[in-house]
Design an enzyme around this catalytic site. Structure first.
Site, PDB file in Angstrom:
ATOM      1  CD  GLU A   1      -1.355 -12.559  -3.759  1.00 29.86           C
ATOM      2  OE1 GLU A   1      -0.639 -12.261  -2.673  1.00 29.86           O
ATOM      3  OE2 GLU A   1      -2.384 -13.154  -3.820  1.00 29.86           O
ATOM      4  CG  PHE A   2       1.387  -8.345  -6.657  1.00 30.56           C
ATOM      5  CD1 PHE A   2      -0.004  -8.386  -7.205  1.00 30.56           C
ATOM      6  CD2 PHE A   2       1.576  -8.577  -5.313  1.00 30.56           C
ATOM      7  CE1 PHE A   2      -1.064  -8.400  -6.121  1.00 30.56           C
ATOM      8  CE2 PHE A   2       0.657  -8.519  -4.442  1.00 30.56           C
ATOM      9  CZ  PHE A   2      -0.687  -8.631  -4.849  1.00 30.56           C
TER      10      PHE A   2
END
Length: 375
Positions: free
Chosen positions: A143-144
């Site tokens: 993420e991310f």
């Protein structure tokens, strides 16, 4: 899993045409959930496996120096207990180990995917870990990726990972490990002025499915107004589950490779005026809970103890409750059921929850399992 900051998504223009008369085989439905390994009061033995097909162990991280997995004795014991317990349950469920999580440093994965040598080290170590501790599959929750270059490298990782999994399965005469990824709710997005899009071709060729994190659209990072943090529809923006899931399909990921994420928690605000209490009502800060978060069992307890008014909002397909200046946006059995019907109508593979142990006596999990009709 992590908070998703408010973003503006660019329209997706890729269209997929399916030939007339073409029928796709329907793979088994996915009814999954992530198990937070740090919650000691909810061991694997407490999981009701009649409600799920796959359980994800959350989370492990490789070394930020070698990119290999260095498992302590205590973690090794926990991993063995996790897979052993869930495989021996009636019915048994498939187990996957998830790497990353919302609290991990995204730069670790950026460095790892940046060259073939480090990717190979990570891949080999991940496969070895899964086999050593009896997992059925592997999941990446990065993420991310922050730019197109990192997205391209992620695509290379997936391709090489799949090749390695096939090779290992052939040489050991074992079933190939599953390979999945937790991804942003939309296939493309723009943060901090940088547009990025997931490597769709690599995903379609290399993964078994993707877990689209359809939640955290609103939260403590914006305390000016209340919001439905997992809205199926948003009449004012494309920050919604319906937009995100359709974006994955339009981009070319097969429908039976897309799994919808569902939250078992709510986000809270303090109302500016108790008399103005709908979605989008002016707020002055976060409400009850840790940084404005209450897990579903806490939401139900709060509502009961405080005599809160509960409202189902058909426009967004979400639920909210309020009492005094306290406001909570969440999903209950009703909104979850409508979302599942949407996902099935779209032809998706199934759903997953974040996270196990957040439910209230399996209330939503039971309703979801019943609502996802097979056939």
């Amino acid at each position: 899993m992590a908070s998703h900051k408010l973003v503006h998504l660019l329209p997706i223009i890729v269209l997929i045409t399916i030939p007339t008369g073409y029928v796709m085989a329907s793979p088994p439905a996915i009814k999954a959930a992530y198990w937070p390994s740090w919650i000691e009061t909810f061991p694997p033995s407490a999981i009701d496996t009649t409600l799920f097909t796959h359980i994800f162990y959350a989370f492990l991280l490789p070394s930020n120096v070698t990119f290999k997995f260095e498992v302590s004795d205590s973690t090794a014991s926990q991993l063995k207990n996790f897979t052993g317990t869930l495989h021996q349950k009636n019915p048994p469920v498939k187990t996957l180990v998830s790497f990353g999580g919302g609290g991990s440093d995204p730069k670790l994965f950026a460095r790892m995917v940046s060259n073939k040598g480090s990717r190979n080290i990570f891949i080999d170590s991940a496969i070895e870990l899964a086999r050593t501790y009896g997992f059925d599959g592997l999941d990446l929750d990065w993420e991310f990726p922050k730019n197109p270059e990192e997205m391209a490298s992620l695509g290379q990782l997936f391709k090489e990972w799949r090749v390695a999994i096939k090779k290992e399965a052939k040489s050991t005469h074992r079933a190939p490990l599953l390979l999945t990824a937790a991804v942003y709710f939309s296939v493309d997005f723009q943060w901090n002025g940088i547009y990025r899009k997931y490597p769709v071709e690599s995903i379609a060729e290399s993964l078994d499915w993707v877990n689209a994190m359809c939640f955290d659209y609103r939260g403590s990072w914006d305390t000016s107004a209340t919001g439905a943090h997992a809205a199926l529809y948003d009449p004012n923006s494309n920050i919604s589950t319906s937009y995100g899931l359709r974006s994955w399909v339009r981009a070319g990921v097969p429908r039976n490779m897309v799994v919808m994420g569902l939250p078992l928690y709510g986000r809270t605000w303090q109302l500016k005026d108790p008399k103005v209490n709908g979605i989008g009502a002016p707020a002055t800060g976060v409400g009850p809970g840790d940084d404005g978060v209450l897990i579903f069992s806490e939401v139900e307890k709060f509502n009961k103890e405080n005599g809160a008014t509960v409202v189902y909002d058909a426009k967004t397909v979400s639920t909210y409750s309020y009492t005094g200046t306290s406001w909570i946006g969440y999903d209950d059995s009703q909104s979850t059921t409508v979302k599942l019907k949407f996902a099935q109508a779209l032809g998706l593979r199934g759903y997953f929850f974040w996270a196990l142990s957040y439910d209230s006596d399996w209330e939503i999990s039971k309703q979801a399992s019943r609502a996802w009709v097979i056939g």
